[in-house]
Write an enzyme that holds these catalytic residues in place. Structure first.
Site, short mmCIF file in Angstrom:
data_model
loop_
_atom_site.label_atom_id
_atom_site.label_comp_id
_atom_site.label_asym_id
_atom_site.label_seq_id
_atom_site.Cartn_x
_atom_site.Cartn_y
_atom_site.Cartn_z
N LYS A 1 0.80 -1.23 0.00
CA LYS A 1 0.00 0.00 0.00
C LYS A 1 0.83 1.28 0.00
O LYS A 1 0.33 2.37 0.25
CB LYS A 1 -1.00 0.05 1.18
CG LYS A 1 -1.97 -1.08 1.18
CD LYS A 1 -2.82 -1.08 -0.07
CE LYS A 1 -2.83 -2.43 -0.70
NZ LYS A 1 -3.15 -2.35 -2.14
N GLY B 1 2.62 2.17 -2.73
CA GLY B 1 2.79 2.65 -4.11
C GLY B 1 3.42 1.60 -5.03
O GLY B 1 4.02 1.96 -6.06
N TRP C 1 2.06 1.64 -8.74
CA TRP C 1 2.56 2.83 -9.45
C TRP C 1 4.03 2.65 -9.86
O TRP C 1 4.41 2.85 -11.01
CB TRP C 1 2.40 4.04 -8.53
CG TRP C 1 2.70 5.36 -9.14
CD1 TRP C 1 2.78 5.68 -10.47
CD2 TRP C 1 2.96 6.57 -8.42
NE1 TRP C 1 3.08 7.02 -10.60
CE2 TRP C 1 3.18 7.58 -9.37
CE3 TRP C 1 3.01 6.90 -7.06
CZ2 TRP C 1 3.47 8.90 -8.99
CZ3 TRP C 1 3.29 8.21 -6.70
CH2 TRP C 1 3.52 9.20 -7.65
N HIS D 1 7.83 -7.76 -1.24
CA HIS D 1 7.50 -7.07 0.01
C HIS D 1 8.42 -7.53 1.15
O HIS D 1 8.24 -7.12 2.29
CB HIS D 1 6.06 -7.37 0.43
CG HIS D 1 5.00 -6.80 -0.47
ND1 HIS D 1 5.04 -5.51 -0.95
CD2 HIS D 1 3.84 -7.34 -0.95
CE1 HIS D 1 3.95 -5.31 -1.69
NE2 HIS D 1 3.22 -6.39 -1.71
N SER E 1 -5.36 3.03 3.44
CA SER E 1 -5.36 2.33 2.16
C SER E 1 -5.49 0.82 2.37
O SER E 1 -6.27 0.14 1.70
CB SER E 1 -4.06 2.66 1.41
OG SER E 1 -4.04 2.03 0.16
N TYR F 1 6.50 8.24 -1.47
CA TYR F 1 5.29 8.42 -2.28
C TYR F 1 4.95 9.91 -2.39
O TYR F 1 4.64 10.41 -3.48
CB TYR F 1 4.15 7.65 -1.60
CG TYR F 1 2.83 7.66 -2.33
CD1 TYR F 1 2.48 6.64 -3.20
CD2 TYR F 1 1.89 8.68 -2.10
CE1 TYR F 1 1.25 6.64 -3.85
CE2 TYR F 1 0.66 8.69 -2.73
CZ TYR F 1 0.34 7.67 -3.61
OH TYR F 1 -0.88 7.67 -4.24
N GLY G 1 -5.42 7.44 -4.69
CA GLY G 1 -4.12 7.90 -5.16
C GLY G 1 -3.81 9.32 -4.73
O GLY G 1 -3.35 10.13 -5.53
P1 A3P Z 1 -4.95 4.75 -1.80
O1 A3P Z 1 -5.67 3.57 -1.24
O2 A3P Z 1 -4.53 5.72 -0.74
O3 A3P Z 1 -5.67 5.41 -2.91
P2 A3P Z 1 0.03 -0.61 -3.59
O4 A3P Z 1 0.16 -0.47 -5.07
O5 A3P Z 1 1.35 -0.67 -2.88
O6 A3P Z 1 -0.91 -1.69 -3.21
O7 A3P Z 1 -0.60 0.76 -3.08
C1 A3P Z 1 -1.91 1.13 -3.41
C2 A3P Z 1 -2.05 2.62 -3.23
O8 A3P Z 1 -1.40 3.30 -4.31
C3 A3P Z 1 -3.50 3.06 -3.26
O9 A3P Z 1 -3.57 4.21 -2.43
C4 A3P Z 1 -3.67 3.40 -4.75
O10 A3P Z 1 -4.76 4.22 -5.03
C5 A3P Z 1 -2.35 4.10 -5.03
N1 A3P Z 1 -2.00 4.11 -6.45
C6 A3P Z 1 -2.20 3.12 -7.35
N2 A3P Z 1 -1.75 3.52 -8.56
C7 A3P Z 1 -1.28 4.76 -8.42
C8 A3P Z 1 -0.70 5.70 -9.34
N3 A3P Z 1 -0.54 5.41 -10.62
N4 A3P Z 1 -0.31 6.90 -8.84
C9 A3P Z 1 -0.46 7.19 -7.55
N5 A3P Z 1 -1.02 6.35 -6.63
C10 A3P Z 1 -1.41 5.15 -7.07
#
Ligand code: A3P
Length: 321
Positions: free
Chosen positions: A68, A70, A73, A131, A161, A219, A291
């Protein structure tokens, strides 16, 4: 090879029976192994297979994250960057495949590719995500010269998240996990690959000791200055953008391609699922929620904020400015 596989399974079964157990966030409880909370049949078993069967190469690139922070991304950004001369933007694989299909998790890859020897013939540089906390990485992954990109995030946003994500991923017959319960578990460190703070600290210290091998990103900074940080990332990976690429707008194209708005609006990320294992199937859309930085303000109580901030200050003062 089959005999070696069976040996690892036996080693896993003996070990797992001896480990302390903690309440899980889904159906499966977590086990405590060398200072870290892991799912037994996913994370711990995967780690043991990595320990026994994976040989890292100096050219390998690992994206390391606490869940969670990022991962999705950064998977997209690293994949798009490292393959930028191979694909055109209008027909880019990220337009039709999830970032999780483009950059696999190392443990899931090992499970799904028995015999594991196929992993050793992948073209280099191999891109994997993991992880696993730094202190639990097998020696070969550290001493091989492979590079690690780590991304951390404000734990208040990580908790929110994770809580929302887990409630979506939980089997429908279970009652929802309350924010209070999630908060207690998270603070105690009983969360996948937790405690969060130890995870961050492990990679932070390693990045100070070996900055050429471990790049530590945040992030929030990535959101604020994607252009600067993507350039730093490519320099670290030994693939800096040329002046021509910069003037052609390649950096901006990659940032736009991998942006939350773009990825979350793609058909593949709205409607398809990702099968990490037979037990773990996640809707791609669950990896995209808001995000944003600071959504915790809409969820956490004053007491929760104070307690989380206090733990973070005690443990991570030097990391989170
Ligand atoms: P939120 O739940 O705060 O929106 P992971 O990929 O490690 O599982 O993390 C998920 C988090 O990254 C979620 O945060 C998600 O919305 C956010 N996220 C996913 N894709 C993203 C992107 N392209 N840019 C920024 N944040 C992103």
């Amino acid at each position: 090879e089959e005999a070696d596989y069976q040996k690892t399974i036996k080693r896993f079964e003996e070990l797992v029976a001896s480990l302390p157990k903690g309440k899980g966030w889904m159906t499966e409880h977590l086990v405590y192994y060398k200072g870290c909370w892991l799912t037994a049949y996913g994370a711990l078993k995967g780690l043991m297979f990595i320990q026994d069967h994976f040989k890292a190469q100096p050219t390998d690139i690992f994206l390391a994250t606490f869940p969670k922070c990022g991962t999705t991304w950064l998977k997209a950004l690293i994949f798009a960057t490292m393959n930028r001369s191979r694909y055109d933007f209008p027909s880019h694989p990220l337009l039709s495949a999830s970032p999780h299909d483009c950059v696999p998790f190392l443990d899931a890859y090992i499970f799904q590719n028995n015999p594991v020897s196929s992993i050793h013939s992948l073209p280099s540089p191999r891109l994997f995500a993991t992880h696993i906390p730094y202190d639990l990485l097998p020696n070969s992954m550290i001493s091989s010269g492979s590079r690690f990109v780590y991304i951390c995030r404000n734990p208040k946003d990580v908790l929110v998240s994770k809580w929302v994500f887990m409630n979506k991923a939980r089997p429908k017959e279970l009652p929802p996990l309350s924010l209070e319960d999630a908060f207690e578990l998270f603070c105690k460190g009983v969360s996948h690959y937790g405690p969060f703070w130890d995870h961050v600290l492990g990679y932070w210290k390693a990045s100070l000791e070996s900055p050429e091998k471990i790049l530590f990103l945040k992030y929030e900074e990535m959101m604020r200055e994607p252009f600067v940080l993507l350039k730093r990332l490519t320099e670290f990976l030994g693939q800096p953008f040329s002046l021509e690429e910069e003037s052609d707008g390649v950096v901006h194209e990659i940032i736009r391609l991998c942006s939350f708005e773009n990825l979350s609006s793609l058909e593949v990320n709205k409607t398809k699922v990702k099968r990490f294992s037979n037990q773990l199937v996640i809707d791609n859309c669950d990896f995209f929620r808001k995000g944003r930085v600071g959504d915790w303000e809409n969820h956490l109580t004053k007491e929760m904020i104070e307690r989380l901030d206090q733990i973070t200050e005690e443990k991570l003062e030097m990391v989170l400015d």
